[in-house]
Design a protein around this motif. Structure first.
Motif, PDB file in Angstrom:
ATOM      1  N   THR A 184       0.844  -1.196   0.000  1.00  0.00           N
ATOM      2  CA  THR A 184       0.000   0.000   0.000  1.00  0.00           C
ATOM      3  C   THR A 184       0.877   1.243   0.000  1.00  0.00           C
ATOM      4  OG1 THR A 184      -0.098   0.250   2.416  1.00  0.00           O
ATOM      5  CG2 THR A 184      -1.728  -1.225   1.400  1.00  0.00           C
ATOM      6  N   SER A 185       0.242   2.389  -0.192  1.00  0.00           N
ATOM      7  CA  SER A 185       0.963   3.661  -0.121  1.00  0.00           C
ATOM      8  C   SER A 185       0.595   4.414   1.151  1.00  0.00           C
ATOM      9  CB  SER A 185       0.652   4.508  -1.366  1.00  0.00           C
ATOM     10  OG  SER A 185      -0.751   4.775  -1.419  1.00  0.00           O
ATOM     11  N   LEU A 186       0.229   3.686   2.208  1.00  0.00           N
ATOM     12  CA  LEU A 186      -0.105   4.314   3.484  1.00  0.00           C
ATOM     13  C   LEU A 186       1.146   4.925   4.108  1.00  0.00           C
ATOM     14  CD1 LEU A 186      -2.352   1.461   4.936  1.00  0.00           C
ATOM     15  CD2 LEU A 186      -3.152   3.690   4.144  1.00  0.00           C
ATOM     16  N   THR A 187       0.960   5.975   4.900  1.00  0.00           N
ATOM     17  CA  THR A 187       2.101   6.610   5.562  1.00  0.00           C
ATOM     18  C   THR A 187       2.551   5.758   6.744  1.00  0.00           C
ATOM     19  OG1 THR A 187       0.718   7.867   7.103  1.00  0.00           O
ATOM     20  CG2 THR A 187       1.191   8.894   4.965  1.00  0.00           C
ATOM     21  N   PHE A 188       3.772   6.016   7.221  1.00  0.00           N
ATOM     22  CA  PHE A 188       4.288   5.285   8.378  1.00  0.00           C
ATOM     23  C   PHE A 188       3.408   5.532   9.607  1.00  0.00           C
ATOM     24  CE2 PHE A 188       8.772   5.682   6.423  1.00  0.00           C
ATOM     25  CZ  PHE A 188       8.539   4.584   5.609  1.00  0.00           C
ATOM     26  N   GLU A 189       2.867   6.753   9.717  1.00  0.00           N
ATOM     27  CA  GLU A 189       1.995   7.078  10.847  1.00  0.00           C
ATOM     28  C   GLU A 189       0.717   6.234  10.807  1.00  0.00           C
ATOM     29  OE1 GLU A 189       3.431   9.400   8.943  1.00  0.00           O
ATOM     30  OE2 GLU A 189       4.806  10.338  10.375  1.00  0.00           O
ATOM     31  N   GLN A 190       0.152   6.074   9.615  1.00  0.00           N
ATOM     32  CA  GLN A 190      -1.075   5.281   9.484  1.00  0.00           C
ATOM     33  C   GLN A 190      -0.826   3.812   9.798  1.00  0.00           C
ATOM     34  OE1 GLN A 190      -1.870   6.596   5.431  1.00  0.00           O
ATOM     35  NE2 GLN A 190      -3.820   7.490   6.089  1.00  0.00           N
ATOM     36  N   VAL A 191       0.250   3.257   9.270  1.00  0.00           N
ATOM     37  CA  VAL A 191       0.580   1.852   9.535  1.00  0.00           C
ATOM     38  C   VAL A 191       0.876   1.669  11.022  1.00  0.00           C
ATOM     39  CG1 VAL A 191       2.212  -0.011   9.053  1.00  0.00           C
ATOM     40  CG2 VAL A 191       1.416   1.463   7.181  1.00  0.00           C
ATOM     41  N   GLY A 192       1.646   2.615  11.589  1.00  0.00           N
ATOM     42  CA  GLY A 192       1.981   2.537  13.009  1.00  0.00           C
ATOM     43  C   GLY A 192       0.756   2.612  13.901  1.00  0.00           C
ATOM     44  N   ALA A 193      -0.175   3.507  13.573  1.00  0.00           N
ATOM     45  CA  ALA A 193      -1.390   3.638  14.381  1.00  0.00           C
ATOM     46  C   ALA A 193      -2.234   2.372  14.323  1.00  0.00           C
ATOM     47  CB  ALA A 193      -2.205   4.847  13.903  1.00  0.00           C
ATOM     48  N   PHE A 194      -2.290   1.741  13.161  1.00  0.00           N
ATOM     49  CA  PHE A 194      -3.101   0.522  13.023  1.00  0.00           C
ATOM     50  C   PHE A 194      -2.453  -0.669  13.721  1.00  0.00           C
ATOM     51  CE2 PHE A 194      -4.411  -3.295  10.599  1.00  0.00           C
ATOM     52  CZ  PHE A 194      -5.756  -3.264  10.903  1.00  0.00           C
ATOM     53  N   CYS A 195      -1.123  -0.776  13.612  1.00  0.00           N
ATOM     54  CA  CYS A 195      -0.414  -1.956  14.148  1.00  0.00           C
ATOM     55  C   CYS A 195       0.121  -1.748  15.561  1.00  0.00           C
ATOM     56  CB  CYS A 195       0.731  -2.342  13.213  1.00  0.00           C
ATOM     57  SG  CYS A 195       0.158  -2.850  11.584  1.00  0.00           S
ATOM     58  N   GLY A 196       0.004  -0.533  16.093  1.00  0.00           N
ATOM     59  CA  GLY A 196       0.466  -0.286  17.453  1.00  0.00           C
ATOM     60  C   GLY A 196       1.962  -0.029  17.549  1.00  0.00           C
ATOM     61  N   TYR A 197       2.552   0.554  16.513  1.00  0.00           N
ATOM     62  CA  TYR A 197       3.978   0.856  16.504  1.00  0.00           C
ATOM     63  C   TYR A 197       4.203   2.349  16.351  1.00  0.00           C
ATOM     64  CZ  TYR A 197       4.807  -4.124  15.741  1.00  0.00           C
ATOM     65  OH  TYR A 197       4.841  -5.477  15.870  1.00  0.00           O
ATOM     66  N   HIS A 198       5.365   2.814  16.798  1.00  0.00           N
ATOM     67  CA  HIS A 198       5.777   4.192  16.584  1.00  0.00           C
ATOM     68  C   HIS A 198       6.143   4.333  15.098  1.00  0.00           C
ATOM     69  CE1 HIS A 198       8.265   7.815  16.771  1.00  0.00           C
ATOM     70  NE2 HIS A 198       7.597   8.095  17.897  1.00  0.00           N
ATOM     71  N   PRO A 199       5.910   5.490  14.497  1.00  0.00           N
ATOM     72  CA  PRO A 199       6.256   5.657  13.076  1.00  0.00           C
ATOM     73  C   PRO A 199       7.726   5.343  12.766  1.00  0.00           C
ATOM     74  CG  PRO A 199       4.882   7.476  13.795  1.00  0.00           C
ATOM     75  CD  PRO A 199       5.174   6.660  15.011  1.00  0.00           C
ATOM     76  N   LEU A 200       8.638   5.598  13.709  1.00  0.00           N
ATOM     77  CA  LEU A 200      10.044   5.281  13.477  1.00  0.00           C
ATOM     78  C   LEU A 200      10.275   3.768  13.410  1.00  0.00           C
ATOM     79  CD1 LEU A 200      11.824   7.945  15.718  1.00  0.00           C
ATOM     80  CD2 LEU A 200      11.584   7.938  13.229  1.00  0.00           C
ATOM     81  N   GLU A 201       9.494   3.006  14.190  1.00  0.00           N
ATOM     82  CA  GLU A 201       9.586   1.544  14.112  1.00  0.00           C
ATOM     83  C   GLU A 201       9.109   1.058  12.753  1.00  0.00           C
ATOM     84  OE1 GLU A 201       8.724  -0.662  18.137  1.00  0.00           O
ATOM     85  OE2 GLU A 201       7.366   1.050  17.976  1.00  0.00           O
ATOM     86  N   VAL A 202       8.042   1.684  12.246  1.00  0.00           N
ATOM     87  CA  VAL A 202       7.519   1.312  10.926  1.00  0.00           C
ATOM     88  C   VAL A 202       8.549   1.663   9.857  1.00  0.00           C
ATOM     89  CG1 VAL A 202       5.650   1.681   9.271  1.00  0.00           C
ATOM     90  CG2 VAL A 202       5.143   1.638  11.711  1.00  0.00           C
ATOM     91  N   GLN A 203       9.207   2.800  10.015  1.00  0.00           N
ATOM     92  CA  GLN A 203      10.244   3.191   9.061  1.00  0.00           C
ATOM     93  C   GLN A 203      11.405   2.193   9.093  1.00  0.00           C
ATOM     94  OE1 GLN A 203      11.617   7.206   9.443  1.00  0.00           O
ATOM     95  NE2 GLN A 203      13.118   7.002   7.795  1.00  0.00           N
ATOM     96  N   ALA A 204      11.749   1.716  10.295  1.00  0.00           N
ATOM     97  CA  ALA A 204      12.825   0.721  10.412  1.00  0.00           C
ATOM     98  C   ALA A 204      12.426  -0.586   9.730  1.00  0.00           C
ATOM     99  CB  ALA A 204      13.152   0.477  11.888  1.00  0.00           C
ATOM    100  N   ILE A 205      11.146  -0.940   9.815  1.00  0.00           N
ATOM    101  CA  ILE A 205      10.660  -2.132   9.108  1.00  0.00           C
ATOM    102  C   ILE A 205      10.790  -1.914   7.605  1.00  0.00           C
ATOM    103  CG2 ILE A 205       8.615  -3.535   8.591  1.00  0.00           C
ATOM    104  CD1 ILE A 205       7.700  -3.021  11.504  1.00  0.00           C
ATOM    105  N   ALA A 206      10.408  -0.724   7.137  1.00  0.00           N
ATOM    106  CA  ALA A 206      10.481  -0.415   5.703  1.00  0.00           C
ATOM    107  C   ALA A 206      11.922  -0.393   5.210  1.00  0.00           C
ATOM    108  CB  ALA A 206       9.809   0.931   5.429  1.00  0.00           C
ATOM    109  N   ASP A 207      12.860   0.054   6.056  1.00  0.00           N
ATOM    110  CA  ASP A 207      14.276   0.123   5.673  1.00  0.00           C
ATOM    111  C   ASP A 207      14.964  -1.237   5.760  1.00  0.00           C
ATOM    112  OD1 ASP A 207      13.946   2.800   5.249  1.00  0.00           O
ATOM    113  OD2 ASP A 207      14.803   3.415   7.173  1.00  0.00           O
ATOM    114  N   GLY A 208      14.270  -2.248   6.297  1.00  0.00           N
ATOM    115  CA  GLY A 208      14.850  -3.567   6.409  1.00  0.00           C
ATOM    116  C   GLY A 208      15.739  -3.749   7.627  1.00  0.00           C
ATOM    117  N   GLU A 209      15.658  -2.832   8.586  1.00  0.00           N
ATOM    118  CA  GLU A 209      16.459  -2.954   9.807  1.00  0.00           C
ATOM    119  C   GLU A 209      15.767  -3.820  10.852  1.00  0.00           C
ATOM    120  OE1 GLU A 209      17.068   1.050  11.058  1.00  0.00           O
ATOM    121  OE2 GLU A 209      18.053   1.628   9.184  1.00  0.00           O
ATOM    122  N   VAL A 210      14.441  -3.883  10.768  1.00  0.00           N
ATOM    123  CA  VAL A 210      13.631  -4.650  11.712  1.00  0.00           C
ATOM    124  C   VAL A 210      12.754  -5.598  10.902  1.00  0.00           C
ATOM    125  CG1 VAL A 210      11.881  -4.465  13.529  1.00  0.00           C
ATOM    126  CG2 VAL A 210      13.608  -2.698  13.297  1.00  0.00           C
ATOM    127  N   ALA A 211      12.331  -6.683  11.519  1.00  0.00           N
ATOM    128  CA  ALA A 211      11.411  -7.645  10.895  1.00  0.00           C
ATOM    129  C   ALA A 211      12.018  -8.310   9.677  1.00  0.00           C
ATOM    130  CB  ALA A 211      10.086  -6.974  10.540  1.00  0.00           C
TER     131      ALA A 211
END
Length: 198
Positions: free
Chosen positions: A18-45
């Protein structure tokens, strides 16, 4: 707000599909936007396979499209029309064949640690007969030599909630000066000492 069943795998799928923002994904999944960004960058998960919330029935495609158009919008989890598990009905409790030989061990533990419980309460908790309880208590049970007092919850014969309910009901009937103090459990003390040594 309730979260998806597997939030990290869901976040991976939402980032990839999807093209959802990190804030939207974080709010839905219960993560901070920086955690979502780390997932997107391949540093986490790393190595986590994405899980589709649409397939799981947690989101609809329309809901995702709505939030993709408006970055300030938040995803709302879909309501599932799954019937709730029926509460246990009154009547005899079924105990699997594999656990039936553990009943005397559970009875011995209850008799030793909760003498305030009546035979009827123990019978209700463990799904056993008053004759078996009396035989364990009097040490006339046919298998007395092999009985080892073990916690009935650990044996899977009842739940903590059921046990606490029966103990509280039994103690409510006793005068305050007759409420027994819980006895120490030697098995638990040995386990605790072993953990302390490690």
């Amino acid at each position: 707000m309730s979260q998806p069943l597997m939030p990290k795998a869901t976040a991976v799928w939402l980032i990839e599909n999807t093209s959802l923002t990190f804030e939207q994904v974080g709010a839905f999944c219960g993560y901070h936007p920086l955690e979502v960004q780390a997932i997107a960058d391949g540093e986490v998960a790393i190595g986590i396979v994405g899980r589709s919330p649409i397939t799981a029935g947690e989101l609809t495609a329309e809901e995702i499209k709505r939030c993709e158009k408006d970055p300030a919008a938040r995803l709302r989890i879909a309501t599932l029309n799954v019937p709730r598990a029926a509460a246990r009905t009154k009547g005899p409790r079924y105990t699997p064949v594999a656990k039936r030989q553990d009943k005397p061990d559970g009875i011995a533990w209850l008799v030793r640690n909760h003498p305030e419980l009546s035979d009827a309460q123990i019978s209700r908790l463990l799904g056993t007969t008053k004759n078996t309880i009396a035989a364990v208590r009097d040490r006339t049970h046919w298998n007395t030599q092999q009985i080892r007092a073990r916690h009935p919850v650990d044996l899977g014969l009842c739940t903590y909630t059921e046990l606490n309910r029966e103990v509280e009901a039994a103690r409510a009937k006793l005068p305050p000066d007759e409420i027994p103090a819980p006895l120490p459990d030697p098995d638990h003390d040995r386990e605790h000492d072993a953990l302390r040594q490690d």
